[in-house]
Design a protein around this motif. Structure first.
Motif, PDB file in Angstrom:
ATOM      1  N   LEU A 190       6.245  37.271  23.562  1.00 12.46           N
ATOM      2  CA  LEU A 190       4.817  37.480  23.811  1.00 12.46           C
ATOM      3  C   LEU A 190       4.383  36.794  25.108  1.00 12.46           C
ATOM      4  O   LEU A 190       3.541  37.326  25.842  1.00 12.46           O
ATOM      5  CB  LEU A 190       3.999  36.960  22.624  1.00 12.46           C
ATOM      6  N   ALA A 191       4.956  35.616  25.403  1.00 10.62           N
ATOM      7  CA  ALA A 191       4.635  34.946  26.664  1.00 10.62           C
ATOM      8  C   ALA A 191       5.091  35.792  27.853  1.00 10.62           C
ATOM      9  O   ALA A 191       4.376  35.906  28.859  1.00 10.62           O
ATOM     10  CB  ALA A 191       5.287  33.565  26.712  1.00 10.62           C
ATOM     11  N   GLU A 192       6.265  36.395  27.752  1.00  8.86           N
ATOM     12  CA  GLU A 192       6.752  37.276  28.823  1.00  8.86           C
ATOM     13  C   GLU A 192       5.822  38.462  29.013  1.00  8.86           C
ATOM     14  O   GLU A 192       5.501  38.854  30.145  1.00  8.86           O
ATOM     15  CB  GLU A 192       8.163  37.761  28.494  1.00  8.86           C
ATOM     16  N   ALA A 193       5.352  39.035  27.892  1.00  5.37           N
ATOM     17  CA  ALA A 193       4.446  40.183  27.976  1.00  5.37           C
ATOM     18  C   ALA A 193       3.115  39.793  28.615  1.00  5.37           C
ATOM     19  O   ALA A 193       2.552  40.537  29.421  1.00  5.37           O
ATOM     20  CB  ALA A 193       4.217  40.766  26.582  1.00  5.37           C
ATOM     21  N   ALA A 194       2.598  38.607  28.245  1.00  5.92           N
ATOM     22  CA  ALA A 194       1.333  38.140  28.809  1.00  5.92           C
ATOM     23  C   ALA A 194       1.465  37.894  30.308  1.00  5.92           C
ATOM     24  O   ALA A 194       0.581  38.255  31.096  1.00  5.92           O
ATOM     25  CB  ALA A 194       0.877  36.872  28.095  1.00  5.92           C
ATOM     26  N   GLU A 195       2.562  37.258  30.713  1.00  2.00           N
ATOM     27  CA  GLU A 195       2.775  36.995  32.139  1.00  2.00           C
ATOM     28  C   GLU A 195       2.935  38.292  32.923  1.00  2.00           C
ATOM     29  O   GLU A 195       2.403  38.438  34.035  1.00  2.00           O
ATOM     30  CB  GLU A 195       4.004  36.101  32.322  1.00  2.00           C
ATOM     31  N   LYS A 196       3.644  39.257  32.354  1.00  2.00           N
ATOM     32  CA  LYS A 196       3.829  40.540  33.025  1.00  2.00           C
ATOM     33  C   LYS A 196       2.500  41.258  33.213  1.00  2.00           C
ATOM     34  O   LYS A 196       2.241  41.870  34.265  1.00  2.00           O
ATOM     35  CB  LYS A 196       4.783  41.415  32.212  1.00  2.00           C
ATOM     36  N   ALA A 197       1.630  41.163  32.190  1.00  2.00           N
ATOM     37  CA  ALA A 197       0.330  41.838  32.263  1.00  2.00           C
ATOM     38  C   ALA A 197      -0.698  41.027  33.047  1.00  2.00           C
ATOM     39  O   ALA A 197      -1.765  41.544  33.383  1.00  2.00           O
ATOM     40  CB  ALA A 197      -0.188  42.114  30.853  1.00  2.00           C
ATOM     41  N   GLY A 198      -0.406  39.744  33.274  1.00  2.00           N
ATOM     42  CA  GLY A 198      -1.352  38.889  33.978  1.00  2.00           C
ATOM     43  C   GLY A 198      -2.591  38.561  33.164  1.00  2.00           C
ATOM     44  O   GLY A 198      -3.692  38.448  33.703  1.00  2.00           O
ATOM     45  N   VAL A 199      -2.392  38.399  31.835  1.00  2.00           N
ATOM     46  CA  VAL A 199      -3.523  38.108  30.946  1.00  2.00           C
ATOM     47  C   VAL A 199      -3.228  36.856  30.126  1.00  2.00           C
ATOM     48  O   VAL A 199      -2.065  36.491  29.933  1.00  2.00           O
ATOM     49  CB  VAL A 199      -3.815  39.296  29.997  1.00  2.00           C
ATOM     50  N   PRO A 200      -4.267  36.189  29.625  1.00  2.00           N
ATOM     51  CA  PRO A 200      -4.052  34.975  28.829  1.00  2.00           C
ATOM     52  C   PRO A 200      -3.478  35.268  27.448  1.00  2.00           C
ATOM     53  O   PRO A 200      -3.831  36.255  26.803  1.00  2.00           O
ATOM     54  CB  PRO A 200      -5.453  34.368  28.708  1.00  2.00           C
TER      55      PRO A 200
END
Length: 428
Positions: A116-126
């Motif tokens: 989930l952290a990887e997905a958040a970083e990829k999307a640029g969202v918190p």
């Protein structure tokens, strides 16, 4: 003032309803602190007709929890629970659509936090989860931001209120585990099936998150050594008190050259240690930084108000535009430390045996300890119980854990023992 932050809320249990209540009660204050209003626009739960003590008629109702990712909201809050299922599907869908995500779900983060952290970083969202560990105590923010300049030597804490309620009640009243557990269930402190709490799994989920934040390592729940409190007797509590200790379920993590040590286990805590004075359902975390020194975070670890407050603190950060890597540094910078060898850890230990009250038993136990290379600091035998058994309590000098395991292995199957021995580290 900027447009309101629109929130979709999954789960209307104790915490979800609490989020709505706190947002309403402190609306003006929250708006001033966030720089804009925070408004719930859509909700989802299992039962639309249930009376939750809050008015949900003004919100859009979504039957399919995962579909909350598609409503007109800026951020989705997940309070459903569970490591997988709808909670994980909603997290993946929300982050995949480039929306901020807030959760109190420690199990999901412990098992899937890296993904989930990887997905958040990829999307640029918190991706924020202050409420996932220790309820209303701001320990996530404290470690991720407040102590960011420090190298953390170790983190340890009381991370489960149910276990701490039971142990401190046993301590205060001299009662056995089963009796106090039944009372905790009657009072609502423990679930009908309390295994998740009393077997240490809940605390282990939280510890794996704290360890990642503290040491810059990948979350590694599968490497946490877990033992709960089922075996604790009133006699253990009494012996610990006589020796100057209190028994607490401690989550403990350290990073060394041998890898990442993570354990949840009952321990004897010295009475001058801050964790010895944490009673009832309170949670507490102690972290030691190389420049800031010892930090103590203590407070309500559960409940609608404290946990809802932590959820809304995350929403306020998002409303302000404050973000950052979920685990304090980018996923690519998180180390894969590998598990430490617990057998090499040295310390002092408490061992308790229930034995047949007959000649030669103490000599047999002492010989097993001697043959394993464990030096005994003190040995006490308490008088016979109605069933003919007696309690033998031993405190060791410093020894490696592997030696303790070897001594217990030598006693396996002994006709002198009644039931399984119990051992606990003494917290240094």
């Amino acid at each position: 003032m900027a447009e309101a932050l629109r929130v979709a809320l999954a789960g209307l249990g104790t915490v979800g309803s609490g989020v709505i209540r706190v947002l309403e009660a402190n609306r003006a204050l929250i708006e001033r602190r966030a720089g804009r209003a925070i408004e719930v626009v859509a909700v989802s739960a299992r039962d639309r007709t249930k009376d939750r003590g809050v008015d949900i008629s003004r919100f859009e109702w979504i039957d399919d929890t995962v579909a909350l990712a598609d409503v007109g909201a800026d951020v989705v809050v997940e309070l459903v629970g569970g490591a997988d299922g709808p909670a994980l599907a909603l997290a993946r869908a929300t982050l995949g659509r480039g929306k901020a995500f807030v959760t109190a779900n420690k199990a999901m983060l412990a098992h899937h936090g890296l993904e989930l952290a990887e997905a958040a970083e990829k999307a640029g969202v918190p991706l924020k989860f202050e409420a996932a560990v220790a309820g209303g105590i701001p320990v996530i923010k404290g470690l991720r931001e407040g102590a960011a300049a420090n190298e953390i030597a170790r983190v340890q804490g009381i991370l489960n209120g149910t276990c701490n309620f039971i142990l401190s009640k046993m301590e205060a009243e001299g009662r056995d585990f089963g009796d106090v557990l039944a009372e905790a269930q009657a009072l609502g402190y423990a679930e009908a099936d309390p295994s998740f709490d009393i077997d240490g799994v809940d605390a282990a989920h939280k510890l794996s998150i704290l360890a990642s934040l503290s040491f810059g390592t990948r979350p590694a729940f599968d490497d946490v050594a877990i033992r709960g409190i089922r075996q604790i007797l009133a006699g253990d509590i009494a012996e610990a008190a006589a020796l100057g200790y209190r028994i607490r379920l401690i989550g403990q993590a350290e990073l060394g050259q041998g890898g990442l040590f993570q354990r949840v286990q009952p321990q004897l805590v010295p009475q001058d240690h801050p964790l010895a004075h944490v009673t009832g359902s309170t949670n507490a975390v102690v972290a030691e930084g190389n420049f800031v020194g010892r930090l103590l975070f203590q407070g309500a670890g559960a409940g609608d108000g404290p946990t809802a407050s932590a959820v809304i603190a995350d929403l306020i950060d998002i409303a302000r535009g404050e973000a950052g890597p979920p685990f304090a540094m980018p996923v690519t910078a998180l180390a894969d430390a590998g598990p430490a060898d617990t057998g090499a850890r040295r310390g002092r230990f408490y061992l308790r045996f229930m034995v047949a009250d007959r000649v030669g038993v103490l000599a047999e136990i002492a010989a097993a300890m001697r043959d394993a290379g464990v030096s005994i600091e003190s040995l006490i035998q308490r008088g016979a119980n109605p069933d003919g058994s007696a309690l033998v309590a031993i405190v060791t000098h410093e020894a490696p854990e592997s030696a303790i395991a070897a001594a217990l292995e030598r006693l396996r199957g002994s006709q002198s023992l009644v039931g399984e021995p119990m051992w606990m580290p003494i917290l240094a």
